[in-house]
Each structure stands twice: as structure tokens, then as C-alpha cells.
Scaffold this motif. Sequence first.
Motif, PDB file in Angstrom:
ATOM      1  N   ILE A  55      14.719  30.483 -83.393  1.00  0.00           N
ATOM      2  CA  ILE A  55      13.903  29.807 -84.407  1.00  0.00           C
ATOM      3  C   ILE A  55      12.657  30.650 -84.711  1.00  0.00           C
ATOM      4  O   ILE A  55      12.278  30.824 -85.865  1.00  0.00           O
ATOM      5  N   VAL A  56      12.040  31.180 -83.662  1.00  0.00           N
ATOM      6  CA  VAL A  56      10.906  32.092 -83.858  1.00  0.00           C
ATOM      7  C   VAL A  56      11.320  33.232 -84.776  1.00  0.00           C
ATOM      8  O   VAL A  56      10.650  33.552 -85.773  1.00  0.00           O
ATOM      9  N   TRP A  57      12.434  33.881 -84.431  1.00  0.00           N
ATOM     10  CA  TRP A  57      12.916  35.019 -85.206  1.00  0.00           C
ATOM     11  C   TRP A  57      13.123  34.642 -86.677  1.00  0.00           C
ATOM     12  O   TRP A  57      12.684  35.343 -87.583  1.00  0.00           O
ATOM     13  N   MET A  58      13.789  33.523 -86.885  1.00  0.00           N
ATOM     14  CA  MET A  58      14.174  33.153 -88.254  1.00  0.00           C
ATOM     15  C   MET A  58      12.967  32.872 -89.122  1.00  0.00           C
ATOM     16  O   MET A  58      12.893  33.348 -90.269  1.00  0.00           O
ATOM     17  N   PHE A  59      11.991  32.122 -88.607  1.00  0.00           N
ATOM     18  CA  PHE A  59      10.803  31.830 -89.423  1.00  0.00           C
ATOM     19  C   PHE A  59      10.035  33.117 -89.737  1.00  0.00           C
ATOM     20  O   PHE A  59       9.583  33.331 -90.873  1.00  0.00           O
ATOM     21  N   ALA A  60       9.891  33.993 -88.729  1.00  0.00           N
ATOM     22  CA  ALA A  60       9.154  35.239 -88.958  1.00  0.00           C
ATOM     23  C   ALA A  60       9.910  36.131 -89.943  1.00  0.00           C
ATOM     24  O   ALA A  60       9.325  36.701 -90.869  1.00  0.00           O
ATOM     25  N   GLU A  61      11.216  36.228 -89.756  1.00  0.00           N
ATOM     26  CA  GLU A  61      12.051  37.075 -90.618  1.00  0.00           C
ATOM     27  C   GLU A  61      12.023  36.582 -92.066  1.00  0.00           C
ATOM     28  O   GLU A  61      11.945  37.385 -93.001  1.00  0.00           O
ATOM     29  N   LEU A  62      12.075  35.280 -92.245  1.00  0.00           N
ATOM     30  CA  LEU A  62      12.049  34.719 -93.597  1.00  0.00           C
ATOM     31  C   LEU A  62      10.746  35.088 -94.305  1.00  0.00           C
ATOM     32  O   LEU A  62      10.753  35.420 -95.489  1.00  0.00           O
ATOM     33  N   SER A  63       9.662  35.034 -93.550  1.00  0.00           N
ATOM     34  CA  SER A  63       8.383  35.348 -94.186  1.00  0.00           C
ATOM     35  C   SER A  63       8.305  36.822 -94.573  1.00  0.00           C
ATOM     36  O   SER A  63       7.631  37.174 -95.545  1.00  0.00           O
ATOM     37  N   SER A  64       8.997  37.694 -93.828  1.00  0.00           N
ATOM     38  CA  SER A  64       8.979  39.126 -94.152  1.00  0.00           C
ATOM     39  C   SER A  64       9.985  39.498 -95.231  1.00  0.00           C
ATOM     40  O   SER A  64       9.740  40.428 -95.999  1.00  0.00           O
ATOM     41  N   THR A  65      11.114  38.820 -95.282  1.00  0.00           N
ATOM     42  CA  THR A  65      12.199  39.334 -96.137  1.00  0.00           C
ATOM     43  C   THR A  65      12.670  38.354 -97.205  1.00  0.00           C
ATOM     44  O   THR A  65      13.469  38.728 -98.063  1.00  0.00           O
ATOM     45  N   PHE A  66      12.214  37.114 -97.156  1.00  0.00           N
ATOM     46  CA  PHE A  66      12.618  36.147 -98.182  1.00  0.00           C
ATOM     47  C   PHE A  66      11.428  35.853 -99.083  1.00  0.00           C
ATOM     48  O   PHE A  66      11.417  36.233-100.246  1.00  0.00           O
ATOM     49  N   GLU A  67      10.409  35.234 -98.525  1.00  0.00           N
ATOM     50  CA  GLU A  67       9.132  35.172 -99.243  1.00  0.00           C
ATOM     51  C   GLU A  67       8.004  34.943 -98.251  1.00  0.00           C
ATOM     52  O   GLU A  67       8.177  34.197 -97.279  1.00  0.00           O
ATOM     53  N   PRO A  70       2.684  31.800 -94.901  1.00  0.00           N
ATOM     54  CA  PRO A  70       1.847  31.736 -93.687  1.00  0.00           C
ATOM     55  C   PRO A  70       2.255  30.585 -92.774  1.00  0.00           C
ATOM     56  O   PRO A  70       2.123  30.696 -91.551  1.00  0.00           O
ATOM     57  N   HIS A  71       2.774  29.490 -93.339  1.00  0.00           N
ATOM     58  CA  HIS A  71       3.184  28.364 -92.502  1.00  0.00           C
ATOM     59  C   HIS A  71       4.346  28.745 -91.581  1.00  0.00           C
ATOM     60  O   HIS A  71       4.364  28.396 -90.399  1.00  0.00           O
ATOM     61  N   TRP A  72       5.307  29.502 -92.120  1.00  0.00           N
ATOM     62  CA  TRP A  72       6.429  29.950 -91.280  1.00  0.00           C
ATOM     63  C   TRP A  72       5.935  30.879 -90.173  1.00  0.00           C
ATOM     64  O   TRP A  72       6.405  30.816 -89.035  1.00  0.00           O
ATOM     65  N   VAL A  73       4.992  31.743 -90.522  1.00  0.00           N
ATOM     66  CA  VAL A  73       4.451  32.654 -89.510  1.00  0.00           C
ATOM     67  C   VAL A  73       3.719  31.852 -88.428  1.00  0.00           C
ATOM     68  O   VAL A  73       3.842  32.149 -87.236  1.00  0.00           O
ATOM     69  N   GLU A  74       3.018  30.820 -88.828  1.00  0.00           N
ATOM     70  CA  GLU A  74       2.326  29.975 -87.843  1.00  0.00           C
ATOM     71  C   GLU A  74       3.324  29.288 -86.904  1.00  0.00           C
ATOM     72  O   GLU A  74       3.101  29.194 -85.695  1.00  0.00           O
ATOM     73  N   LEU A  75       4.412  28.805 -87.471  1.00  0.00           N
ATOM     74  CA  LEU A  75       5.445  28.175 -86.643  1.00  0.00           C
ATOM     75  C   LEU A  75       5.998  29.177 -85.625  1.00  0.00           C
ATOM     76  O   LEU A  75       6.174  28.862 -84.443  1.00  0.00           O
ATOM     77  N   ALA A  76       6.260  30.396 -86.084  1.00  0.00           N
ATOM     78  CA  ALA A  76       6.787  31.434 -85.184  1.00  0.00           C
ATOM     79  C   ALA A  76       5.761  31.797 -84.114  1.00  0.00           C
ATOM     80  O   ALA A  76       6.096  31.930 -82.928  1.00  0.00           O
ATOM     81  N   ARG A  77       4.510  31.911 -84.510  1.00  0.00           N
ATOM     82  CA  ARG A  77       3.445  32.221 -83.536  1.00  0.00           C
ATOM     83  C   ARG A  77       3.352  31.135 -82.465  1.00  0.00           C
ATOM     84  O   ARG A  77       3.193  31.423 -81.273  1.00  0.00           O
ATOM     85  N   GLY A  78       3.425  29.898 -82.901  1.00  0.00           N
ATOM     86  CA  GLY A  78       3.347  28.784 -81.955  1.00  0.00           C
ATOM     87  C   GLY A  78       4.479  28.845 -80.936  1.00  0.00           C
ATOM     88  O   GLY A  78       4.278  28.635 -79.735  1.00  0.00           O
ATOM     89  N   GLY A  79       5.670  29.155 -81.429  1.00  0.00           N
ATOM     90  CA  GLY A  79       6.807  29.297 -80.524  1.00  0.00           C
ATOM     91  C   GLY A  79       6.581  30.429 -79.541  1.00  0.00           C
ATOM     92  O   GLY A  79       6.793  30.277 -78.328  1.00  0.00           O
ATOM     93  N   PHE A  80       6.143  31.572 -80.050  1.00  0.00           N
ATOM     94  CA  PHE A  80       5.876  32.737 -79.201  1.00  0.00           C
ATOM     95  C   PHE A  80       4.896  32.373 -78.077  1.00  0.00           C
ATOM     96  O   PHE A  80       5.130  32.687 -76.905  1.00  0.00           O
ATOM     97  N   ASP A  81       3.804  31.707 -78.430  1.00  0.00           N
ATOM     98  CA  ASP A  81       2.789  31.376 -77.418  1.00  0.00           C
ATOM     99  C   ASP A  81       3.374  30.472 -76.331  1.00  0.00           C
ATOM    100  O   ASP A  81       3.172  30.700 -75.136  1.00  0.00           O
ATOM    101  N   PHE A  82       4.122  29.454 -76.758  1.00  0.00           N
ATOM    102  CA  PHE A  82       4.713  28.518 -75.800  1.00  0.00           C
ATOM    103  C   PHE A  82       5.710  29.225 -74.875  1.00  0.00           C
ATOM    104  O   PHE A  82       5.701  29.037 -73.653  1.00  0.00           O
ATOM    105  N   LEU A  83       6.541  30.072 -75.474  1.00  0.00           N
ATOM    106  CA  LEU A  83       7.627  30.686 -74.702  1.00  0.00           C
ATOM    107  C   LEU A  83       7.126  31.780 -73.776  1.00  0.00           C
ATOM    108  O   LEU A  83       7.610  31.920 -72.647  1.00  0.00           O
ATOM    109  N   THR A  84       6.159  32.569 -74.233  1.00  0.00           N
ATOM    110  CA  THR A  84       5.632  33.612 -73.341  1.00  0.00           C
ATOM    111  C   THR A  84       4.779  32.993 -72.238  1.00  0.00           C
ATOM    112  O   THR A  84       4.725  33.505 -71.126  1.00  0.00           O
TER     113      THR A  84
END
Lengths: 385, 385
Positions: A55-67, A70-84
Motif C-alpha cells: 500500500i505504501v508503494w502504490m500510493f507513492a508510485e501513483l503520486s510519481s507516475t499517475f498524478e 500530496p495526500h497520497w504521499v502523506e498516506l505512504a509516509r504514515g505507513g513508512f513511519d509505522f512500519l519502520t
Amino acid sequence: MKQYATQYELELRENVIPFWEKHAPDREFGGFFSCLDRDGSVYDTEKFMWMQWRIVWMFAELSSTFEANPHWVELARGGFDFLTRHGIDDQGRYCFSLTREGTPATAAYNVYSDCFATMGAAALFRATQEPRYRDEALRAFGVFQGRQVNPKGQWEKSLSGRRPMQKMGYFMMQLNLALVLEQCLGTLDHREVMARNVNYILDMFWNEKLGLLFEYATLDGQFELESMLGRHINPGHAAEAAWLLLYVADLLKQRAAIERACEMLLRMLEFGWDKQFGGIFYFKDALGKPHFEIQWDAKLWWVHVEALVATALAYKLTRRTEFASWFQRIHEWTWSRFPDRDYGEWFGYLNRRGEPTHMLKGGKWKSFFHLPRCLLLCQKWLAEL
Amino acid sequence: MKQYATQYELELRENVIPFWEKHAPDREFGGFFSCLDRDGSVYDTEKFMWMQWRIVWMFAELSSTFEANPHWVELARGGFDFLTRHGIDDQGRYCFSLTREGTPATAAYNVYSDCFATMGAAALFRATQEPRYRDEALRAFGVFQGRQVNPKGQWEKSLSGRRPMQKMGYFMMQLNLALVLEQCLGTLDHREVMARNVNYILDMFWNEKLGLLFEYATLDGQFELESMLGRHINPGHAAEAAWLLLYVADLLKQRAAIERACEMLLRMLEFGWDKQFGGIFYFKDALGKPHFEIQWDAKLWWVHVEALVATALAYKLTRRTEFASWFQRIHEWTWSRFPDRDYGEWFGYLNRRGEPTHMLKGGKWKSFFHLPRCLLLCQKWLAEL
């Protein structure tokens, strides 16, 4: 073929992303819910590492390659923080699952947790250019590489009587990760790994005579046709491998490999397609003997969407009409059965006849990954035709 | 009800025993083939410990309780020799599988291997009265008991975040083994274990309010309804537990337990029966949420034959017409779909509609056990009516 692009883009934008944006984030503890019932309600709160990092990957990837979003990037960041913060054991490996609150629940027996962490962190670097994400991607990738010799560690069950076998999925994952690292980190450091794995998969696991991509091969590339494990064939894996092979072979101008991967894809679709009810089988036995899994004849969403990705790319690279025909055939079967027009997203599991056996939209093995990746790649490639 | 006895006896004698007598023995290396295709041909030679010892048990048991037959005892002896020579690891545990030749192939991660060894060796003692078989039965039983605290050993994957859960199957197995040891060794040493487990299973895993026998309970007998594992229901296991509970409760004159086990069986049949296509589901979620296994809606031979055993015994003990009705309903569904009239034996795996998905007669999880045990017990109990 080009006319499908809009349908894939709209499905991603209107039917898939909103479902996960709304239902997946755990706003109380961080991370995501992946066990989502038909309407998005949560039926289990366990946090499975594969699903979380995908899920982290998909939200971050979408923001880079689809459109950019910032909300998707925030979701990915939140996941990263929790998981690490919660997911890494004292040997640096990602455990397999956490409780909702973040306490380790299942040990790090599965090396693919480290792989999806690599992908998720790398995509976050691409989206933000913050070095800590690159550092974690390379660290997790190093852990994966370091576990090569004995990936299952203490949880390995094979003893001396079992002939050592190589798994196709392992090399497909290496290829996938090398490509993601190149795309996300912007380096050419992994080119050699990519080129090597393209040839290795085709040399070791593709049996041209039988027309089958095997999941297991001996260390010298033989096939154990006398054992049910040796005969195990996974057509969805073959489709996923096919588009990774094609994409990388095209990038590296490995023309012979493109030819071979196209041949493999065609033969495996022929082998995996259910002539009676349509759709692609989950598993088959190479020689038509009984398969060891009860669910061999189920029709799974990820198998079908990976086959769409593979045939779309094969058509784009070769313009051969067989690939357009296969794409259309799989498209018709898939789109008339998997999408849920009432609650959004797609069903994951159909029986052989194509009827849903589960109402879930996400679970232990399904989250925000294969379907949106398929829609993302197909809308892009088809629009470029 | 009594009229069915002959059908069950004939099926055992003519359609099941001959298939395994002919195709299972490995006359070259010892032990048995359990991976048998529709016509009895071998599609894999791996020797899975559960399957091996169950075959030993069945042949020995048949000679003691169906009709004396030195050939069956010889087959069981041959299995015992092969398995005790090759199957035990340096900690005295049975490994999970051997190669055809007898080299350990899969480690001793699964404690039920020791259980089926206990059963097989005990039945051989009953058939021969040779002390070495009793010794091995008690030794393997001791290993099983000694693994109580950490049954999976190094292969345990649960970490601190997962609430410790008890498994119904473990206590059902204890009950089963205690009964087998009493019957085969001719001692009363295990009466207390039997009496205790009857009450424990009903107190800990049977939820009268919901009418469900749970597979998992917390250490204080609570049910974790918020997790998919906690909600996991296995109707075939419930039927198997029911007849063991009934048999032992009758033996020990635990009248209240007979009542409770009857109630449990009726409610679980009601819950497990497929109202649309008939037959009994493999798994269900206690609250109707998505089940975590793809194959939850399959119809398995062992589920149906265990339900036949349970309803036959419940009828014999109580003469309640509900049990005769259930027996007849399950009998009709089962006997019109599972038996293979062309090649002998029964199919093992049907889809929800009752159509075979596999042609195999034996495999990694199916051998000479549930079906012949059902036929043996039913022909006996129904004839006694």
C-alpha cells in the motif's frame, strides 16, 4: 487497443483509489487495514507486512507516475513511519505481521516482507527525494540479498533428502526490485542484476519443449517431473514474470529475450486458459496429474490482471495480433466478473465458473497492489500506442 | 438405519481395502505410496508421515476389529519397520516426510506425526501382542506429550503480539489417542485423560449461545470474535470431535456430556450444511465474514464421512430421529458423489456443487484412513442396532 486506455484510467481513478483512500488508513494507530469486506468495513485488524508495504508503494508510485498528490504521499509516509518503527526485528528483518497497535505478531519467516519494504521505501524516495527513504530501501534490499543462502532461516523445513530446488519467484523478485531501484533511485547500479536475471529466468525455468515456465528447477536447471512440486505450474506468476522480462529486456535492448518471453507468454496463456469456463487457472500440474492444492481451479484477480499487463506490453513491443486477441479475451472475461459495481473495487476470488466465492476486497493476500498496478500500467501503455 | 450396515461393509471390503492393498505398498523400499491417481498409479513417491502411519493403523485395526487377516498385519509390520528405521530424528520426533528411499525430506515441525505413530504402533500391538509395538506406541505418545508446551519448536512463528490461543484439534487428538491406547494396550491408564478432555473440549470450545464449536479459544476459554482466526469454524472437525466425545462419554457414563455433544453436533450440522447445493462446507466464518482460505466452500470426503460416523453413533446412543434424518441426508449426498465406480475408492475433493475437482484417490493429506474408518465403524454400529 488504444481505446481501452480511458477505461483503465477511469477505473483506477474512480473505482479503486477512492476505496483504499477511504477504508485502508488506520487513523488511530498508523499503518493500514487490509482486511476489508465488500463495503470496506474492517473484518480483521492484523497488519500483514506484504500488504502494508504494498500500500505504501502504490500510493507513492501513483503520486510519481499517475498524478502528483500530496495526500497520497502523506498516506505512504504514515505507513513508512509505522512500519519502520514497529516492523523490524533484532536482525534487521521485517516480521511477517503486526497487531493493529504495532506489536510483532508473526515472525520474519518470509523474505518477501523485506522485498516489499524495499519497493515501498524506494517509491517514497522517488516521490519526495528525502534520503532516509533511499537509505531504508537499500538497507531492506541488503537484508533480502543477505538472506539468499537460507531465506527461511530457522523456519526452513527441508532436510537432506529433498533435492535443492531454485524458485522462479525469487529471481522474478530480484528482477522486479532491481528495476524499481533503478526507476526510483535514479541510478544505473542494478543494470547488471537486471540483465543477468532476465537470462537466468529464461534459461533455468522456461522449458521450450514442453512450453512451460516451471516454478521450481534443480540447481542445474533440470525439471523434476516425477514430483508434484517439480510439476507445479503457476500461470499467473508466468504472466507477471513475462511483463517484467519484456520490460527489462526492452530497456536493455535484449532482443532475443523479448522473443523468448513473448513465446513463453503465449504458450503459458494457452496452457493456463480454461477451455471450458474461460479465465486462467490458479495452478496446474505440468503433466495433467492431480495438483496438490484444493484451490487449483479458482480464478484469482491477480492472475488475470497480471495477464492483462503482460499482453498489453507484449502488444506494445511487438504489435503482434495474437497479443491483442489475448488481451481482449482476458479483458472481456475479467471485466465482466471481477469489478464490484455496487461497492467499488474488485472481487478477488471466483470459482472455476467465474462466480465470486468471497465478498472481500482485501485480506491477508489482497490489498492495494496488483489491480491498481495493472490499471496504472495499462492506461499508460495503451495510451502511448 | 440398520439396513445401511451391509452397504458400508461391502464398500469397505470390495471397493476400498483392495485398492490400497494393491496400490499402496512400496515393495521395493518399504512403506507406502499415498499419492495415488484415479486408477491407483503413483504420481509422487514422497512418504508423508501422517499418511504412512495412518495406513499402518488402518491395516492393523482392520485385522483386529473387522476380520483377522495375516496379510494386513504383514503390511502394517512392514510400514512400522520402515518408519521406525528412517523416520525418527535425533530428538525422537517423527519427521514430516521421507523420500521414497527413506531419507528425511521434511523436518519434524508437525506434532501430529508422533500422534499417528502412536496410533499405528498401538494397533499393531493389539493385532500381534508383541511388546516392541507397545513400547513404540508409548514412546511416541510421550514425545507428543513432551511437545505440549511448544509443539512447533523452532518452526513456531507467533510472537508476543499474538494472544496465546488453544486449539480444539489438540485436545481432540489427546482424546483420540487416550481411547486408542486403552483399546489397543488393554489398560485403564488413560481414563482420567479421557474424562478430562471430554469436559475440556465442551467447556472451552463449544459456545452454546452461538451454537458453534470453535477451533481456537483463549487460554481462559474466550472466543476472539474480532479476528478471522478466532472466528474460524471447521464443521468436519466438529463432527469428528462429536463422535469421539460421544463414544468416550458413553464409555465413561458421562451422561451430561452425551447431551451436550449431541446438541453440538446438531447445531454444527445445521451451521455447516450448504442450503443451496447440499453437502457440508469445509470451513466457515463464525459471523459470516470472509473466510481466509480460498477453498472454504469445497466439499471434502473426510468432512462427510466423519459426519456419517457422528450421526450414526448419536442415533445409536439416543435413538433420536433427528440423527437418523441427518445420517440419511448426508448419506444420500455423499454416496451419490464421492464413490468412483470405475476405478474403486472415493474421490476426495468436490467443488461446492459436488463435482470432483481432483481425480486423486490419495495424496499428501488423503490416504487409507477417514473413509475406511467410517465404513468400519458404521457397519459395526448400524449392524448392532
